[in-house]
Design a protein around this motif. Structure first.
Motif, PDB file in Angstrom:
ATOM      1  N   GLY A  76       0.745  -1.210   0.063  1.00  0.00           N
ATOM      2  CA  GLY A  76       0.081  -0.063   0.008  1.00  0.00           C
ATOM      3  C   GLY A  76       1.021   1.252   0.036  1.00  0.00           C
ATOM      4  O   GLY A  76       0.557   2.405  -0.396  1.00  0.00           O
ATOM      5  N   HIS A  77       2.111   1.053   0.218  1.00  0.00           N
ATOM      6  CA  HIS A  77       3.027   2.551   0.415  1.00  0.00           C
ATOM      7  C   HIS A  77       3.212   2.870  -0.942  1.00  0.00           C
ATOM      8  O   HIS A  77       3.354   2.155  -2.195  1.00  0.00           O
ATOM      9  CB  HIS A  77       4.274   1.804   0.914  1.00  0.00           C
ATOM     10  N   CYS A  78       3.307   4.278  -1.275  1.00  0.00           N
ATOM     11  CA  CYS A  78       3.467   4.766  -2.724  1.00  0.00           C
ATOM     12  C   CYS A  78       5.037   5.504  -2.548  1.00  0.00           C
ATOM     13  O   CYS A  78       5.461   5.991  -1.596  1.00  0.00           O
ATOM     14  CB  CYS A  78       2.698   5.759  -2.729  1.00  0.00           C
ATOM     15  N   ILE A  79       5.584   5.258  -3.860  1.00  0.00           N
ATOM     16  CA  ILE A  79       6.954   6.135  -3.883  1.00  0.00           C
ATOM     17  C   ILE A  79       6.597   6.962  -5.124  1.00  0.00           C
ATOM     18  O   ILE A  79       6.260   6.505  -6.031  1.00  0.00           O
ATOM     19  CB  ILE A  79       7.951   5.137  -4.309  1.00  0.00           C
ATOM     20  N   ALA A  80       6.966   8.164  -4.989  1.00  0.00           N
ATOM     21  CA  ALA A  80       6.780   9.300  -5.928  1.00  0.00           C
ATOM     22  C   ALA A  80       7.964   9.460  -6.671  1.00  0.00           C
ATOM     23  O   ALA A  80       9.444   9.477  -5.888  1.00  0.00           O
ATOM     24  CB  ALA A  80       6.399  10.672  -5.753  1.00  0.00           C
ATOM     25  N   PHE A  81       8.263   9.618  -7.995  1.00  0.00           N
ATOM     26  CA  PHE A  81       9.617   9.805  -8.739  1.00  0.00           C
ATOM     27  C   PHE A  81       9.413  11.151  -9.595  1.00  0.00           C
ATOM     28  O   PHE A  81       8.477  11.363 -10.281  1.00  0.00           O
ATOM     29  CB  PHE A  81       9.870   8.578  -9.583  1.00  0.00           C
ATOM     30  N   PRO A  82      10.376  11.901  -9.271  1.00  0.00           N
ATOM     31  CA  PRO A  82      10.515  13.155 -10.273  1.00  0.00           C
ATOM     32  C   PRO A  82      11.154  12.563 -11.760  1.00  0.00           C
ATOM     33  O   PRO A  82      11.500  11.512 -11.875  1.00  0.00           O
ATOM     34  CB  PRO A  82      11.645  13.752  -9.874  1.00  0.00           C
ATOM     35  N   ALA A  83      11.161  13.658 -12.686  1.00  0.00           N
ATOM     36  CA  ALA A  83      11.731  13.172 -13.884  1.00  0.00           C
ATOM     37  C   ALA A  83      13.443  12.751 -13.566  1.00  0.00           C
ATOM     38  O   ALA A  83      14.032  13.303 -12.741  1.00  0.00           O
ATOM     39  CB  ALA A  83      11.991  14.465 -14.848  1.00  0.00           C
ATOM     40  N   GLY A  84      13.976  11.840 -14.335  1.00  0.00           N
ATOM     41  CA  GLY A  84      15.255  11.362 -14.249  1.00  0.00           C
ATOM     42  C   GLY A  84      15.440   9.797 -14.700  1.00  0.00           C
ATOM     43  O   GLY A  84      14.477   9.417 -14.941  1.00  0.00           O
ATOM     44  N   GLU A  85      16.461   9.416 -14.040  1.00  0.00           N
ATOM     45  CA  GLU A  85      16.717   7.947 -14.101  1.00  0.00           C
ATOM     46  C   GLU A  85      16.976   7.326 -12.923  1.00  0.00           C
ATOM     47  O   GLU A  85      17.581   7.715 -11.962  1.00  0.00           O
ATOM     48  CB  GLU A  85      17.948   7.615 -15.071  1.00  0.00           C
ATOM     49  N   PHE A  86      16.124   6.146 -12.658  1.00  0.00           N
ATOM     50  CA  PHE A  86      16.338   5.443 -11.336  1.00  0.00           C
ATOM     51  C   PHE A  86      16.590   3.971 -11.760  1.00  0.00           C
ATOM     52  O   PHE A  86      15.794   3.212 -12.335  1.00  0.00           O
ATOM     53  CB  PHE A  86      15.013   5.563 -10.478  1.00  0.00           C
ATOM     54  N   VAL A  87      17.823   3.484 -11.057  1.00  0.00           N
ATOM     55  CA  VAL A  87      18.076   2.196 -11.244  1.00  0.00           C
ATOM     56  C   VAL A  87      17.337   1.155 -10.009  1.00  0.00           C
ATOM     57  O   VAL A  87      17.582   1.575  -8.794  1.00  0.00           O
ATOM     58  CB  VAL A  87      19.490   1.757 -11.197  1.00  0.00           C
ATOM     59  N   PHE A  88      16.672  -0.009 -10.282  1.00  0.00           N
ATOM     60  CA  PHE A  88      16.329  -0.646  -9.423  1.00  0.00           C
ATOM     61  C   PHE A  88      17.193  -1.952  -9.021  1.00  0.00           C
ATOM     62  O   PHE A  88      17.621  -2.481 -10.043  1.00  0.00           O
ATOM     63  CB  PHE A  88      14.941  -1.189  -9.795  1.00  0.00           C
TER      64      PHE A  88
ATOM     65  N   ILE B  71      11.955   8.826 -16.679  1.00  0.00           N
ATOM     66  CA  ILE B  71      10.864   9.611 -16.533  1.00  0.00           C
ATOM     67  C   ILE B  71      11.296  10.797 -17.176  1.00  0.00           C
ATOM     68  O   ILE B  71      12.247  11.516 -16.777  1.00  0.00           O
ATOM     69  CB  ILE B  71      10.470   9.679 -15.210  1.00  0.00           C
ATOM     70  N   SER B  72      10.669  11.144 -18.425  1.00  0.00           N
ATOM     71  CA  SER B  72      10.814  12.690 -18.759  1.00  0.00           C
ATOM     72  C   SER B  72       9.451  13.110 -18.546  1.00  0.00           C
ATOM     73  O   SER B  72       8.594  13.005 -17.767  1.00  0.00           O
ATOM     74  CB  SER B  72      10.997  12.343 -20.266  1.00  0.00           C
ATOM     75  N   ALA B  73       9.368  14.457 -19.225  1.00  0.00           N
ATOM     76  CA  ALA B  73       8.234  15.445 -19.087  1.00  0.00           C
ATOM     77  C   ALA B  73       6.739  14.737 -19.551  1.00  0.00           C
ATOM     78  O   ALA B  73       5.717  14.803 -18.843  1.00  0.00           O
ATOM     79  CB  ALA B  73       8.319  16.736 -19.833  1.00  0.00           C
ATOM     80  N   ASN B  74       6.993  13.720 -20.564  1.00  0.00           N
ATOM     81  CA  ASN B  74       5.871  13.162 -21.234  1.00  0.00           C
ATOM     82  C   ASN B  74       5.658  11.537 -21.275  1.00  0.00           C
ATOM     83  O   ASN B  74       4.670  11.039 -21.499  1.00  0.00           O
ATOM     84  CB  ASN B  74       5.529  13.640 -22.435  1.00  0.00           C
ATOM     85  N   LYS B  75       6.773  10.901 -20.684  1.00  0.00           N
ATOM     86  CA  LYS B  75       6.505   9.567 -20.731  1.00  0.00           C
ATOM     87  C   LYS B  75       7.548   8.678 -19.450  1.00  0.00           C
ATOM     88  O   LYS B  75       8.563   9.520 -19.232  1.00  0.00           O
ATOM     89  CB  LYS B  75       6.798   8.934 -21.928  1.00  0.00           C
ATOM     90  N   ALA B  76       7.136   7.640 -19.286  1.00  0.00           N
ATOM     91  CA  ALA B  76       8.116   6.808 -18.597  1.00  0.00           C
ATOM     92  C   ALA B  76       8.287   5.674 -19.209  1.00  0.00           C
ATOM     93  O   ALA B  76       7.566   4.900 -19.566  1.00  0.00           O
ATOM     94  CB  ALA B  76       7.400   6.650 -17.174  1.00  0.00           C
ATOM     95  N   ILE B  77       9.610   5.214 -19.205  1.00  0.00           N
ATOM     96  CA  ILE B  77      10.069   3.880 -19.843  1.00  0.00           C
ATOM     97  C   ILE B  77      10.938   3.203 -18.839  1.00  0.00           C
ATOM     98  O   ILE B  77      11.640   3.482 -17.992  1.00  0.00           O
ATOM     99  CB  ILE B  77      11.059   4.161 -20.968  1.00  0.00           C
TER     100      ILE B  77
ATOM    101  N   SER C 138      19.468  10.489  -5.387  1.00  0.00           N
ATOM    102  CA  SER C 138      20.296  10.611  -6.358  1.00  0.00           C
ATOM    103  C   SER C 138      20.263  10.060  -7.809  1.00  0.00           C
ATOM    104  O   SER C 138      19.578   8.970  -7.586  1.00  0.00           O
ATOM    105  CB  SER C 138      21.678  10.337  -6.084  1.00  0.00           C
ATOM    106  N   GLN C 139      20.470  10.765  -8.654  1.00  0.00           N
ATOM    107  CA  GLN C 139      20.387  10.006 -10.282  1.00  0.00           C
ATOM    108  C   GLN C 139      21.616   9.676 -10.654  1.00  0.00           C
ATOM    109  O   GLN C 139      22.758  10.143 -10.956  1.00  0.00           O
ATOM    110  CB  GLN C 139      19.958  11.359 -11.172  1.00  0.00           C
TER     111      GLN C 139
END
Length: 127
Positions: free
Chosen positions: A14-26, A50-56, A122-123
């Motif tokens: 149930g926990h949510c994580i918010a992401f800003p624009a950028g690159e994130f390694v899992f 994550i960019s302004a208009n899509k997430a990949i 950090s990115q």
């Protein structure tokens, strides 16, 4: 674009994580931005861009693969609202909204095999 991921299977559920624009390694390595605590997750498992208009999402050659809606990610895949992202035993629901995002949580509670150990702001540089 604002992107959040809600833990639907794993802890803390149930926990949510918010992401800003950028690159994130899992992955499990300490240098990763999101660190699920499971041996079924590779050290560098997948990359979220994550960019302004899509997430990949892109799998980084993980042993067990990255799944979106139950299908193995080959190459890159655009994430859409309502998609499920699975890394080992951890399942996250993608929530896409308009607006700017901030990382709302930097450390998550209890660690077991399906817990996200932490989220770093950090990115990382990806080669």
């Amino acid at each position: 674009m604002q992107l959040r991921m809600k833990v639907v299977k794993g802890k803390p559920e149930g926990h949510c994580i918010a992401f800003p624009a950028g690159e994130f390694v899992f992955g499990r390595w300490p240098e990763c931005n999101v660190r699920p605590n499971s041996d079924l997750v590779s050290r560098q498992h997948c990359l979220l861009k994550i960019s302004a208009n899509k997430a990949i999402i892109r799998d980084l050659g993980s042993r067990n693969g990255t799944l979106v809606n139950g299908q193995l990610v080959v190459g890159e895949r655009i994430l859409e609202h309502g998609d499920t992202l699975q890394l080992g035993p951890l399942v996250l629901e993608v929530i896409v909204e308009a607006g700017n995002a901030t990382i709302s949580e930097t450390a998550l509670a209890r660690m077991d095999e399906t817990t996200i150990a932490s989220v770093e702001q950090s990115q990382p540089a990806i080669s």
